[in-house]
Design a protein around this motif. Structure first.
Motif, short mmCIF file in Angstrom:
data_model
loop_
_atom_site.label_atom_id
_atom_site.label_comp_id
_atom_site.label_asym_id
_atom_site.label_seq_id
_atom_site.Cartn_x
_atom_site.Cartn_y
_atom_site.Cartn_z
N SER A 299 20.49 -10.94 8.61
CA SER A 299 20.51 -12.27 8.01
C SER A 299 21.76 -13.03 8.42
N SER B 281 21.95 -17.37 3.82
CA SER B 281 20.72 -16.88 3.21
C SER B 281 20.87 -15.39 2.95
N TYR C 135 22.88 -23.69 -1.94
CA TYR C 135 22.34 -22.73 -0.97
C TYR C 135 20.99 -22.20 -1.49
N ASN D 66 18.44 -20.91 -0.16
CA ASN D 66 17.84 -19.73 0.47
C ASN D 66 18.49 -18.42 0.05
N VAL D 67 19.33 -18.49 -0.96
CA VAL D 67 20.03 -17.30 -1.45
C VAL D 67 19.31 -16.74 -2.67
N LEU E 135 27.07 -15.09 3.64
CA LEU E 135 26.66 -15.20 2.25
C LEU E 135 27.83 -14.90 1.30
#
Length: 289
Positions: free
Chosen positions: A83, A90, A117, A119-120, A273
């Protein structure tokens, strides 16, 4: 063995019950039992012992559980690295948080971070601060939120400080505390040791504990109803509670504070991340949340 088998062993070891484990995995109990039998046949050993109230693991089974946990952790890290090769932020952020942090601060923090964020995803473990400390120390989580001044060898960031105070419904004489009813609540050993040390420095008689409860919020309600005094951190006491507070100090007259920290491993900042979340926390004023 594959990752499904690793997860079966890990969950079964935690739950010690085949039906509960099957329910967690969304598979039938016979299917789970059959897979266990296949694993036992594959390795030529007995993995679990069936008992009246569940299962227990043989030494060989415990060895396989440890292997399964290591492999699941490796798989998580492989996914994180993959990732991290992508543009943007993400993936799944693994957090450990004290019970207080989870209840009073973290939900709002996660909401704000998620807005930036989307997509986390989050995987969160809560518990006493000493348990969270062990989680982050062993890298079972990316970031730990810990209350208390633990001896952390890596990177940390101070989130906020709290005064520790004697809380009562009406004004009280601090010299009379040993004769007044005290309400206690379950807390972590580090905070309890701070209170015990302060008490022994100031009083020769033990406290008169009249009520013991499991949570600090319950303790506060007892104080509101004038059932005794309590010693707690001031962040728990709301202005609307109409309670009296006296901050406790050390022998030099300095306020005794309880600090909440963010602990993390510096080398994990290479993950987009983790770096994004650490930077976000550092930019927040958590006292206003």
């Amino acid at each position: 063995m594959d990752n499904r088998d690793w997860l079966i062993l890990k969950l079964l070891y935690e739950k010690k019950n085949i039906s509960k484990t099957a329910l967690s995995l969304y598979i039938s109990q016979p299917a789970l039992t059959n897979r266990l039998q296949q694993l036992e046949k594959e390795f030529g050993v007995q993995i679990v012992l069936r008992e009246r109230r569940g299962v227990s693991f043989t030494p060989e089974g415990e060895y396989l559980v440890k292997y399964a946990e290591e492999m699941l952790l490796r798989l998580d890290r492989v996914k994180e690295n993959i990732s991290n090769m992508k543009d943007g932020v993400s993936g799944t952020l693994r957090l450990g948080a004290s019970k207080f942090m989870m209840k009073h601060k973290l939900p709002r923090i996660l909401k704000l971070f998620k807005e930036n964020y989307p997509n986390v995803e989050f995987k969160i473990v809560t518990g006493w601060s000493r348990d969270v400390f062990n989680l982050i120390y062993n890298q079972d989580v990316h970031i730990g939120f810990v209350r208390g001044d633990y001896n952390w060898p890596d990177s940390r960031h101070l989130l906020f400080e709290e005064n520790i105070c004697v809380v009562s419904k009406s004004m009280i004489d601090m010299k009379a505390l040993p004769k007044l009813p005290r309400i206690e609540y379950k807390t972590d050993y580090l905070f309890k040791s701070i209170l015990d040390n302060w008490w022994s420095e100031n009083y020769s008689a033990p406290p008169l504990v009249s009520i013991e409860v499991d949570q600090v919020d319950t303790c506060r309600e007892m104080v509101i109803n004038d059932l005794g005094y309590a010693i707690m951190h001031d962040i728990v006491v709301k202005e609307t509670d109409d309670l009296h507070r006296i901050n406790i100090t050390d022998k030099d007259g300095e306020p005794i504070l309880r600090r909440t920290w963010m602990f993390y491993h510096e080398d994990l900042l290479k993950l987009n991340l983790v770096k994004a979340f650490v930077d976000f926390i550092k930019s927040c004023d958590l006292t206003s949340l």
